[in-house]
Design an enzyme around this catalytic site. Structure first.
Site, PDB file in Angstrom:
ATOM      1  N   ASP A 265     -12.508  -9.332 -24.671  1.00  0.00           N
ATOM      2  CA  ASP A 265     -13.202  -9.163 -23.385  1.00  0.00           C
ATOM      3  C   ASP A 265     -14.719  -9.160 -23.554  1.00  0.00           C
ATOM      4  O   ASP A 265     -15.437  -9.865 -22.846  1.00  0.00           O
ATOM      5  CB  ASP A 265     -12.765  -7.854 -22.698  1.00  0.00           C
ATOM      6  CG  ASP A 265     -11.274  -7.814 -22.446  1.00  0.00           C
ATOM      7  OD1 ASP A 265     -10.649  -8.884 -22.466  1.00  0.00           O
ATOM      8  OD2 ASP A 265     -10.725  -6.714 -22.249  1.00  0.00           O
ATOM      9  N   SER A 266     -15.196  -8.340 -24.502  1.00  0.00           N
ATOM     10  CA  SER A 266     -16.652  -8.261 -24.636  1.00  0.00           C
ATOM     11  C   SER A 266     -17.213  -9.576 -25.181  1.00  0.00           C
ATOM     12  O   SER A 266     -18.321  -9.970 -24.824  1.00  0.00           O
ATOM     13  CB  SER A 266     -17.065  -7.079 -25.511  1.00  0.00           C
ATOM     14  OG  SER A 266     -16.603  -7.241 -26.828  1.00  0.00           O
ATOM     15  N   SER A 267     -16.449 -10.295 -26.002  1.00  0.00           N
ATOM     16  CA  SER A 267     -16.943 -11.577 -26.535  1.00  0.00           C
ATOM     17  C   SER A 267     -17.066 -12.604 -25.418  1.00  0.00           C
ATOM     18  O   SER A 267     -18.070 -13.318 -25.320  1.00  0.00           O
ATOM     19  CB  SER A 267     -15.996 -12.123 -27.608  1.00  0.00           C
ATOM     20  OG  SER A 267     -15.824 -11.186 -28.636  1.00  0.00           O
TER      21      SER A 267
ATOM     22  N   GLU B 101       4.312 -11.403  -5.805  1.00  0.00           N
ATOM     23  CA  GLU B 101       3.234 -11.605  -6.776  1.00  0.00           C
ATOM     24  C   GLU B 101       3.570 -11.101  -8.170  1.00  0.00           C
ATOM     25  O   GLU B 101       2.889 -11.436  -9.129  1.00  0.00           O
ATOM     26  CB  GLU B 101       1.939 -10.942  -6.270  1.00  0.00           C
ATOM     27  CG  GLU B 101       1.928  -9.409  -6.215  1.00  0.00           C
ATOM     28  CD  GLU B 101       2.561  -8.821  -4.952  1.00  0.00           C
ATOM     29  OE1 GLU B 101       3.362  -9.508  -4.302  1.00  0.00           O
ATOM     30  OE2 GLU B 101       2.264  -7.654  -4.642  1.00  0.00           O
TER      31      GLU B 101
ATOM     32  N   GLY C  23       0.839  -1.196   0.000  1.00  0.00           N
ATOM     33  CA  GLY C  23       0.000   0.000   0.000  1.00  0.00           C
ATOM     34  C   GLY C  23       0.868   1.238   0.000  1.00  0.00           C
ATOM     35  O   GLY C  23       2.042   1.170   0.380  1.00  0.00           O
TER      36      GLY C  23
ATOM     37  N   LYS D 184      -6.182 -10.465 -18.310  1.00  0.00           N
ATOM     38  CA  LYS D 184      -6.366 -10.916 -19.693  1.00  0.00           C
ATOM     39  C   LYS D 184      -6.111 -12.413 -19.884  1.00  0.00           C
ATOM     40  O   LYS D 184      -6.884 -13.095 -20.557  1.00  0.00           O
ATOM     41  CB  LYS D 184      -5.430 -10.095 -20.590  1.00  0.00           C
ATOM     42  CG  LYS D 184      -5.654 -10.291 -22.053  1.00  0.00           C
ATOM     43  CD  LYS D 184      -6.954  -9.707 -22.549  1.00  0.00           C
ATOM     44  CE  LYS D 184      -6.860  -8.225 -22.799  1.00  0.00           C
ATOM     45  NZ  LYS D 184      -8.151  -7.630 -23.145  1.00  0.00           N
TER      46      LYS D 184
ATOM     47  N   CYS E 101       5.331  -6.035   1.830  1.00  0.00           N
ATOM     48  CA  CYS E 101       5.692  -4.617   1.760  1.00  0.00           C
ATOM     49  C   CYS E 101       4.992  -3.810   2.859  1.00  0.00           C
ATOM     50  O   CYS E 101       5.301  -3.974   4.024  1.00  0.00           O
ATOM     51  CB  CYS E 101       5.407  -4.080   0.358  1.00  0.00           C
ATOM     52  SG  CYS E 101       6.221  -2.525   0.048  1.00  0.00           S
ATOM     53  N   TYR E 102       3.969  -3.009   2.517  1.00  0.00           N
ATOM     54  CA  TYR E 102       3.253  -2.276   3.562  1.00  0.00           C
ATOM     55  C   TYR E 102       2.702  -3.247   4.609  1.00  0.00           C
ATOM     56  O   TYR E 102       2.737  -2.978   5.814  1.00  0.00           O
ATOM     57  CB  TYR E 102       2.109  -1.465   2.937  1.00  0.00           C
ATOM     58  CG  TYR E 102       1.203  -0.783   3.938  1.00  0.00           C
ATOM     59  CD1 TYR E 102       1.480   0.502   4.391  1.00  0.00           C
ATOM     60  CD2 TYR E 102       0.075  -1.431   4.442  1.00  0.00           C
ATOM     61  CE1 TYR E 102       0.651   1.126   5.318  1.00  0.00           C
ATOM     62  CE2 TYR E 102      -0.761  -0.819   5.359  1.00  0.00           C
ATOM     63  CZ  TYR E 102      -0.463   0.463   5.799  1.00  0.00           C
ATOM     64  OH  TYR E 102      -1.280   1.071   6.702  1.00  0.00           O
TER      65      TYR E 102
ATOM     66  N   HIS F  46       7.784  -7.811  -3.550  1.00  0.00           N
ATOM     67  CA  HIS F  46       6.473  -8.280  -4.024  1.00  0.00           C
ATOM     68  C   HIS F  46       6.620  -9.651  -4.691  1.00  0.00           C
ATOM     69  O   HIS F  46       7.038  -9.717  -5.848  1.00  0.00           O
ATOM     70  CB  HIS F  46       5.894  -7.269  -5.013  1.00  0.00           C
ATOM     71  CG  HIS F  46       5.461  -6.004  -4.361  1.00  0.00           C
ATOM     72  ND1 HIS F  46       4.185  -5.810  -3.893  1.00  0.00           N
ATOM     73  CD2 HIS F  46       6.137  -4.877  -4.069  1.00  0.00           C
ATOM     74  CE1 HIS F  46       4.091  -4.614  -3.337  1.00  0.00           C
ATOM     75  NE2 HIS F  46       5.265  -4.023  -3.430  1.00  0.00           N
TER      76      HIS F  46
ATOM     77  N   SER G 283     -17.861  -5.742 -29.112  1.00  0.00           N
ATOM     78  CA  SER G 283     -16.997  -5.044 -30.065  1.00  0.00           C
ATOM     79  C   SER G 283     -16.277  -6.016 -30.996  1.00  0.00           C
ATOM     80  O   SER G 283     -15.615  -5.606 -31.928  1.00  0.00           O
ATOM     81  CB  SER G 283     -15.939  -4.244 -29.299  1.00  0.00           C
ATOM     82  OG  SER G 283     -15.058  -5.143 -28.646  1.00  0.00           O
ATOM     83  N   GLY G 284     -16.410  -7.326 -30.709  1.00  0.00           N
ATOM     84  CA  GLY G 284     -15.625  -8.295 -31.486  1.00  0.00           C
ATOM     85  C   GLY G 284     -14.284  -8.559 -30.811  1.00  0.00           C
ATOM     86  O   GLY G 284     -13.570  -9.478 -31.175  1.00  0.00           O
ATOM     87  N   GLY G 285     -13.934  -7.748 -29.822  1.00  0.00           N
ATOM     88  CA  GLY G 285     -12.691  -7.949 -29.061  1.00  0.00           C
ATOM     89  C   GLY G 285     -12.864  -9.097 -28.072  1.00  0.00           C
ATOM     90  O   GLY G 285     -13.983  -9.580 -27.851  1.00  0.00           O
TER      91      GLY G 285
END
Ligand code: XMP
Length: 523
Positions: free
Chosen positions: A233-235, A178, A55, A370, A85-86, A176, A229-231
């Site tokens: 994520d939206s598909s 991660e 943080g 993604k 970390c924090y 980190h 949109s054909g992309g």
């Protein structure tokens, strides 16, 4: 018991990487949830282990009641805690260590040395090993709290890198684990899950089932409208939502005039969903007329989108929800992930939403990155062409045309992008590259073609390797002899085709910057 779902609670203190911790844990098939620091202790007390995230604050200026309650729970129940970390400073502060602000500040890659064995590093790093890690801190722990042992320290300035209290099962890292820049950081997280006796039985299918159930409960018998949109994520979001509520979902494909040619072709592959085609390219282009600021472009496009959606929703009637393919990196980059995160860019499907939007939002991919969206896409049955396509930003070519957007520039860029993408496919490079696209610069330079002087636009080609878009490197010319010749040959070839076929361009350059310090898109 083996068949029970183990659960890790991640307490979010505002780090940009909190979702990455969750993602790494999910990849190891363990269920986890992220909780803000003002969560009531009762909500989290049944979890099998706790991670305190990084943080931006200094622990000298803040207290966390929730962290204190969890540490007390640990005292009675031995529930393991990992402080990053924090989170580490918070634990050390609780146990009375001195925290120094602006002392031994470190940002970026550095090396630590493993000094002692511990279940948190066993099998991951040997004693004496020097390990690359990613640090990002202003505060440092000055003294090691009582009961804790030093397991690793910084090679350059002896930073207290890992300390543990084995009997209490409390583990703290200054770096980190991660992020990808920490070498085998996932191994450390995996050890933590073993220490917490987590059974690894959570799957992407469980996520799909949970999301479908949530969508059904939210929607009832109302209708949902979605932007497709054909992309990727939206598909993927559409496929998942359609599986949950079937024809209650109404999909709109809005041609903004700012799409790449391949995006339009992809829409034809989504025939199984009810998609209505709406051409509003003139409206988008006229609103962008004269606008040069990237943020203003994004806001205009976002607002225009929502406006069209509200109009269409009214026409359809009884629409209660708007479904969007927002993913977590959009949220982080827009500064919405936590009150402390700063805005990098307003991703239009997040930051551009008008305050008074009348539709409620469904965002089934909100917590995914993604690469997880790709896995989910496969599980819900989408074809390879859709799942494997490179990310394409919501504001489309408008943020790849630097400066003012005109119809002429959009056509130039569409032609360049089509050539770039087809040539990558011909060279079998498309699936090797995480994202590639062209950018049209607002400058013209001199060239010579057929003995004649030309004065045309410069276009920049970008190709990056990444796993989630949070960090990225330019696609390498020399990668252990794998791509070197092919890629150089490819760049020369693609540049020749662009110059010969696209009349508005006379020079092609390749962008070699990593993210950070640059972002992937230029605007
Ligand atoms: P940056 O440029 O921020 O991009 O490093 C990270 C990833 O996000 C994509 N991107 C967007 N996606 N709306 C989107 O849906 C946006 O406004 C947007 N801006 C960037 C970018 O293409 C890259 O994959």
């Amino acid at each position: 018991m083996e068949h029970e779902l183990s659960k890790i609670a991640i307490i979010d203190f505002g780090s940009q990487f909190t979702q990455l911790i969750a993602k790494r844990i999910r990849v190891m098939n363990v269920y986890c949830e992220i909780f803000p620091q003002n969560t009531d202790f009762k909500t989290v007390k049944e979890f099998n282990g706790f991670v305190f995230s990084g943080g931006p604050e200094s622990v000298n200026n803040s207290e966390s009641e929730l962290a204190a309650e969890i540490i007390k729970l640990n005292e009675t129940m031995s529930v393991p805690i990992l402080g990053i970390c924090y989170g580490k400073q918070l634990i050390c502060h609780y146990f009375g260590a001195q925290i120094k602000t602006n002392f031994n500040r470190e940002f970026g890659k550095t090396k630590i040395k493993i000094l002692k064995e511990s279940p948190i590093v066993n099998g991951v790093w040997d004693i004496g090993a020097e390990v690359d890690v990613m640090m990002s801190h202003s505060d440092s722990v000055n003294t090691i709290p009582e009961g804790f042992t030093l397991i690793a320290s910084g090679v350059i300035n002896q930073t207290v890198a890992i300390i543990v209290n084995e009997s209490r099962k409390i583990y703290c890292t200054q770096f980190h684990p991660e992020v990808k820049h920490t070498e085998n950081g996932i191994g450390l997280l995996s050890n933590f899950l073993d220490i917490a006796h987590c059974s690894r039985n959570w799957t992407m299918q469980s996520f799909i089932d949970e999301q479908k159930q949530k969508i059904q409960n939210m929607v009832g018998n109302q209708k949902v409208i979605a932007a497709v949109s054909g992309g990727i994520d939206s598909s993927v979001a559409t496929a998942l939502t359609y599986q949950a509520i079937g024809p209650q979902l109404n999909c709109l494909f809005i041609d903004t005039g700012l799409l790449s040619n391949s995006q339009k072709q992809n829409i034809n592959m989504l025939q199984e969903f009810p998609i209505c085609y709406i051409d509003r390219s003139n409206l988008f282009l006229s609103r962008l007329n004269g606008i040069t600021s990237p943020e203003q472009k994004r806001k205009i496009i976002g607002n225009t989108f929502i406006e069209i959606f509200e109009e269409e929703a009214k026409k359809l009637g009884n629409i209660g929800f708007l479904m969007q393919g927002t993913i977590y990196s959009d949220v982080i980059e827009s500064g919405h992930a936590s009150n402390n995160a700063s805005t990098v860019k307003s991703h239009h499907n997040v930051g551009g939403l008008p305050e008074k939007m009348q539709l409620k939002l469904i965002e089934p991919l909100y917590y995914l990155f993604k690469d997880e969206v790709r896995i989910l896409g496969k599980e819900v049955g989408l074809v390879h062409e859709i799942i494997s396509q490179h990310p394409f930003p919501g504001p489309g070519l408008a943020i790849r045309i630097i400066g003012e957007v005109t119809e002429e520039k959009v056509h130039i860029l569409q032609e360049v992008e089509e050539i770039y993408s087809n040539t990558m496919k011909n060279y079998n490079l498309y699936d090797e590259i995480w994202q590639a696209f062209a950018v049209l610069l607002p400058i013209k330079t001199v060239g010579i073609m057929g003995d004649k002087r030309t004065y045309k636009y410069v276009c920049a080609l970008r190709a990056v390797t990444s796993s989630d878009g949070m960090t990225a490197d330019a696609f390498p010319f020399e990668d252990k002899n794998k791509y070197s010749l092919v890629f150089w040959d490819f760049l020369q070839n693609v540049s020749n085709i662009i110059i010969n076929k696209v009349t508005g361009v006379s020079r092609v350059v390749y962008d070699i910057t990593s993210k950070p310090p640059a972002t992937i898109e230029w605007e």
